[in-house]
Design an enzyme around this catalytic site. Structure first.
Site, PDB file in Angstrom:
ATOM      1  N   LYS A 247       1.220  -1.440   0.000  1.00 39.46           N
ATOM      2  CA  LYS A 247      -0.125   0.248  -0.085  1.00 39.46           C
ATOM      3  C   LYS A 247       1.413   1.362   0.192  1.00 39.46           C
ATOM      4  O   LYS A 247       1.552   1.094   1.077  1.00 39.46           O
ATOM      5  CB  LYS A 247      -0.998   0.137   1.594  1.00 39.46           C
ATOM      6  CG  LYS A 247      -2.001   1.128   1.142  1.00 39.46           C
ATOM      7  CD  LYS A 247      -2.680   1.281   2.420  1.00 39.46           C
ATOM      8  CE  LYS A 247      -4.324   2.513   1.843  1.00 39.46           C
ATOM      9  NZ  LYS A 247      -3.353   3.326   2.059  1.00 39.46           N
TER      10      LYS A 247
ATOM     11  N   ARG B 239      -4.028   8.398  -6.000  1.00 40.36           N
ATOM     12  CA  ARG B 239      -5.143   7.019  -6.965  1.00 40.36           C
ATOM     13  C   ARG B 239      -5.224   7.596  -8.233  1.00 40.36           C
ATOM     14  O   ARG B 239      -5.419   8.708  -8.239  1.00 40.36           O
ATOM     15  CB  ARG B 239      -6.256   6.706  -6.083  1.00 40.36           C
ATOM     16  CG  ARG B 239      -7.123   5.654  -7.092  1.00 40.36           C
ATOM     17  CD  ARG B 239      -7.944   4.629  -6.012  1.00 40.36           C
ATOM     18  NE  ARG B 239      -8.316   4.234  -6.755  1.00 40.36           N
ATOM     19  CZ  ARG B 239      -9.351   2.856  -5.689  1.00 40.36           C
ATOM     20  NH1 ARG B 239      -9.185   3.545  -4.571  1.00 40.36           N
ATOM     21  NH2 ARG B 239      -9.546   2.142  -6.611  1.00 40.36           N
TER      22      ARG B 239
ATOM     23  N   LYS C 121      -6.899  -2.627   4.443  1.00 44.71           N
ATOM     24  CA  LYS C 121      -5.978  -2.300   5.047  1.00 44.71           C
ATOM     25  C   LYS C 121      -5.833  -1.775   6.024  1.00 44.71           C
ATOM     26  O   LYS C 121      -6.020  -2.228   6.917  1.00 44.71           O
ATOM     27  CB  LYS C 121      -6.009  -0.601   3.989  1.00 44.71           C
ATOM     28  CG  LYS C 121      -7.003   0.325   5.339  1.00 44.71           C
ATOM     29  CD  LYS C 121      -6.713   1.841   4.676  1.00 44.71           C
ATOM     30  CE  LYS C 121      -7.837   2.209   5.044  1.00 44.71           C
ATOM     31  NZ  LYS C 121      -8.326   3.460   5.289  1.00 44.71           N
TER      32      LYS C 121
HETATM   33  P1  ATP Z   1      -5.880   6.095   3.090  1.00 45.83           P
HETATM   34  O1  ATP Z   1      -5.840   7.659   3.247  1.00 45.83           O
HETATM   35  O2  ATP Z   1      -6.099   5.517   4.220  1.00 45.83           O
HETATM   36  O3  ATP Z   1      -4.806   6.621   2.020  1.00 45.83           O
HETATM   37  P2  ATP Z   1      -8.157   6.271   1.671  1.00 45.83           P
HETATM   38  O4  ATP Z   1      -8.710   6.800   2.418  1.00 45.83           O
HETATM   39  O5  ATP Z   1      -7.465   7.428   0.311  1.00 45.83           O
HETATM   40  O6  ATP Z   1      -7.116   5.372   2.324  1.00 45.83           O
HETATM   41  P3  ATP Z   1      -8.577   3.758   1.382  1.00 45.83           P
HETATM   42  O7  ATP Z   1      -9.969   3.290   0.217  1.00 45.83           O
HETATM   43  O8  ATP Z   1      -8.933   4.069   2.616  1.00 45.83           O
HETATM   44  O9  ATP Z   1      -8.968   5.546   0.347  1.00 45.83           O
HETATM   45  O10 ATP Z   1      -7.449   3.230   1.031  1.00 45.83           O
HETATM   46  C1  ATP Z   1      -6.912   2.833  -0.767  1.00 45.83           C
HETATM   47  C2  ATP Z   1      -5.943   3.752  -1.096  1.00 45.83           C
HETATM   48  O11 ATP Z   1      -5.331   3.053  -0.795  1.00 45.83           O
HETATM   49  C3  ATP Z   1      -6.511   3.636  -2.445  1.00 45.83           C
HETATM   50  O12 ATP Z   1      -7.737   5.003  -2.944  1.00 45.83           O
HETATM   51  C4  ATP Z   1      -4.881   4.037  -2.738  1.00 45.83           C
HETATM   52  O13 ATP Z   1      -5.221   5.606  -3.409  1.00 45.83           O
HETATM   53  C5  ATP Z   1      -4.702   3.460  -1.966  1.00 45.83           C
HETATM   54  N1  ATP Z   1      -3.598   2.827  -2.290  1.00 45.83           N
HETATM   55  C6  ATP Z   1      -1.958   2.822  -2.545  1.00 45.83           C
HETATM   56  N2  ATP Z   1      -1.613   0.783  -2.912  1.00 45.83           N
HETATM   57  C7  ATP Z   1      -3.101   0.550  -3.212  1.00 45.83           C
HETATM   58  C8  ATP Z   1      -3.164  -0.779  -2.948  1.00 45.83           C
HETATM   59  N3  ATP Z   1      -1.804  -1.864  -3.837  1.00 45.83           N
HETATM   60  N4  ATP Z   1      -4.179  -1.206  -4.582  1.00 45.83           N
HETATM   61  C9  ATP Z   1      -5.209  -0.539  -4.088  1.00 45.83           C
HETATM   62  N5  ATP Z   1      -5.635   0.761  -3.104  1.00 45.83           N
HETATM   63  C10 ATP Z   1      -4.108   1.128  -2.907  1.00 45.83           C
END
Ligand code: ATP
Length: 582
Positions: free
Chosen positions: A252, A257, A424
């Site tokens: 991760k 993204r 995650k």
């Molecule tokens: P965080 O704030 O913890 O980065 P988030 O709230 O943006 O997460 P989540 O759905 O909780 O979003 O976590 C997924 C996010 O992690 C994705 O939106 C992406 O940006 C990121 N990410 C990093 N590595 C990966 C991966 N291998 N697969 C999917 N998403 C990933």
């Protein structure tokens, strides 16, 4: 339909703090809107000129609007400025000025919604030499043709600060009620929205067709899909249990993204909040344009790297790539690496219903030969024990990742859903909650001492998707560098609202100022505690108590990639609280 009807509805909305009433006003308005302008009306209600991914943005500078207002009313710019300093909003200034001059105003032409929409579009899209004068002329002519109420909302729209508290989900409720008579159908509309990101279009399909037509909306190239999201687990054991004992673990990475759409040479990039950011990453767009392959939609995490040693740089460095200017220079200072992790569409086929393991194989077969130092597939490993997860986690951290994503190999891609198909797992800050949280700024107290004239503490909130409401959770005042605080102060002053926001549940808290929920901050905290003051999770654990973050601290990351509705949810906060007790 006259723009006055829309302005009157906006006025009613501005005066209410009740979300139910807000929805009802919307239903009443949508009911009487002719089908051929319903999309434009919906965009205006959202304060926009189209879906985020393709429309020109409003948000014209105050200076330009002041000039137009001066021309239209004959009032000097200084007088307008002094009223603005008192009232704080040019729309309200226009209202007061035009009331003052009603006797001498001869309306020349009735403003229709269509006419206003088309003129706003011209204002937003005119650029280049002479465009400034043109914009002023358009705005002046709109004001000349409008009553005080109309100009109030025209100017709010033009400035990009309608601030009526209407979010996508409120509009979806109103559309469901108006066209199907049943709020339960919001689910269907929401799924269509997750795939098409365009409520104006959905409204038009409902008005001209039926709910069945909305059901048939599918993935399309160059229309961003709302991303699938992850749940968070307390630890590896918890994660493995929840995901069914066996999964695909991936690094991760703490970047941004992006969703990439490609057809031949045409390439577009979208953020997780569906903004088109193709121009911020021209090298990625070019790489995909040059890539000789079928049409596709893929997703990956882009991370800034140190050009000297290729090590990952923190999220803040990547955010420099979000600026509008000097793209070429920042591109060289902050080169990026794209880590692909999903494929949603390929060769004319929607791949969302294929199991994740199959999508990964497809990704490998499409990109297997094009891996280079700017593009890779995310590191992945099949794991089925805690030891394997821990080992892979160690490797991920060594590489500069923030943790792991565990994915169910059989899961389909569910647009916009946060569920246990993806989990995650982040590195533990020693002795702190396992993860940072992302919270939206709702209000502020003025500062004292060194912070006089700025904000001393910011009130933050979590989000509840179920009722589309923000709930308070803490006040934060630490972790801010002076320049960040100055910058935030500037941004927040444009977001001040003068009444309780219909989508905020503040409880009994009183603040010096309240804001339209917009800016999302990443916050770290050692613990979540129960508190009688805050409204997140109120009464859910203990009657009379909500949840609070203990010793909250700003991490330094403003989550520009997140919309307020992407903040950490009340459900997630409760989950973290429960995990703490284990
Ligand atoms: P965080 O704030 O913890 O980065 P988030 O709230 O943006 O997460 P989540 O759905 O909780 O979003 O976590 C997924 C996010 O992690 C994705 O939106 C992406 O940006 C990121 N990410 C990093 N590595 C990966 C991966 N291998 N697969 C999917 N998403 C990933």
């Amino acid at each position: 339909m006259l723009f006055l009807e829309l302005a009157q509805t906006f006025e009613r909305m501005e005066k209410t703090s009740s979300r139910l009433e807000l929805t009802q006003f919307l239903v009443d308005l949508l009911r009487k809107t002719p089908a051929n302008i319903i999309d434009k009306t919906v965009y205006l209600i959202q304060g926009k000129l189209g879906p985020d991914h393709k429309s020109s943005q409003l948000g014209i500078a105050e200076k330009i609007v002041t000039k137009a207002l001066s021309l239209a009313t004959g009032m000097s710019k200084n007088e307008i400025k002094s009223r603005f300093d008192k009232i704080g909003d040019l729309g309200d200034v226009a209202y007061s000025l035009i009331i003052d001059k009603t006797q001498s105003t001869l309306f020349q032409e009735d403003l229709t919604i269509e006419k206003v929409f088309d003129t706003l579009l011209k204002i937003a899209s005119s650029s280049g030499v002479g465009s400034l004068d043109l914009k002023i002329r358009y705005i002046t002519s709109l004001i000349n043709n409008s009553s005080n109420l109309e100009s109030k909302y025209l100017l709010k729209l033009i400035l990009g600060n309608l601030r009526l508290g209407i979010a996508n989900f409120t509009l979806i409720d109103a559309l469901a009620l108006c066209f199907t008579g049943d709020k339960k159908n919001r689910k269907i509309l929401e799924s269509a929205f997750n795939l098409s990101s365009d409520l104006g279009n959905i409204a038009r399909i409902l008005a001209e067709g039926s709910l069945e037509d909305v059901k048939s909306i599918s993935v399309s190239l160059f229309i961003p899909i709302r991303p699938m999201l992850a749940e968070r687990a307390a630890d590896s054991k918890d994660a493995l249990n929840k995901i069914g004992g066996k999964c695909l673990a991936e690094f991760k990475i703490d970047g941004e993204r992006i969703q990439i759409h490609k057809k031949g040479q045409q390439v577009e990039l979208f953020t997780r909040s569906l903004e088109n950011i193709s121009s911020n990453f021209p090298e990625i767009a070019k790489m995909f344009a040059d890539f000789d392959s079928n049409e596709m939609i893929v997703e990956g995490e882009v991370v800034a790297i140190n050009p000297a040693n290729s090590k990952y740089l923190p999220f803040q460095s990547l955010m420099r790539r979000r600026r509008k200017y000097n793209i070429q220079q920042t591109m060289e200072t902050y080169p990026v690496l794209l880590n692909l992790f999903d494929i949603i569409y390929y060769d004319g086929q929607n791949k969302m219903d294929s199991p994740f393991a199959e999508r990964r194989r497809l990704l490998e077969s499409v990109f297997g030969n094009v891996i280079n130092n700017r593009l890779r597939l995310i590191d992945q490993m099949e794991v089925s024990s805690i030891d394997e997860i821990e080992m892979f986690m160690k490797k991920a951290l060594e590489y500069g990742s923030e943790g792991l994503m565990l994915k169910n190999p059989n899961s389909i891609y569910r647009a916009g859903a946060r569920e246990w198909a993806w989990i995650k797992l982040k590195k533990e800050y020693s002795g702190t909650i396992t993860d940072s949280v992302d919270l939206v700024i709702l209000g502020a107290l003025y500062g004292k001492g060194r912070r006089v004239g700025k904000y001393g503490a910011l009130l933050l909130g979590s989000y509840s998707k179920e009722d589309d409401t923000f709930y308070t959770i803490c006040k934060v005042g630490t972790g801010f560098k002076d320049d960040v605080l100055d910058n935030l102060y500037q941004k927040l002053s444009n977001l001040i609202i003068h009444k309780k926001h219909p989508r905020v549940q503040p409880g009994a808290l009183s603040m010096d100022v309240w804001f339209e929920p917009t800016i999302v901050l990443e916050i770290i905290s050692p613990e979540i505690t129960l508190s009688p003051v805050y409204t997140t999770g109120k009464d859910m654990i203990k009657p009379g108590y909500g949840m609070a973050l203990r010793f909250p601290k700003f991490s330094g990351n403003i989550r520009e990639d997140k919309a307020p509705e992407d903040s950490t949810t009340v459900k997630e906060i409760l989950e973290i609280y429960r995990n703490q007790l284990k």
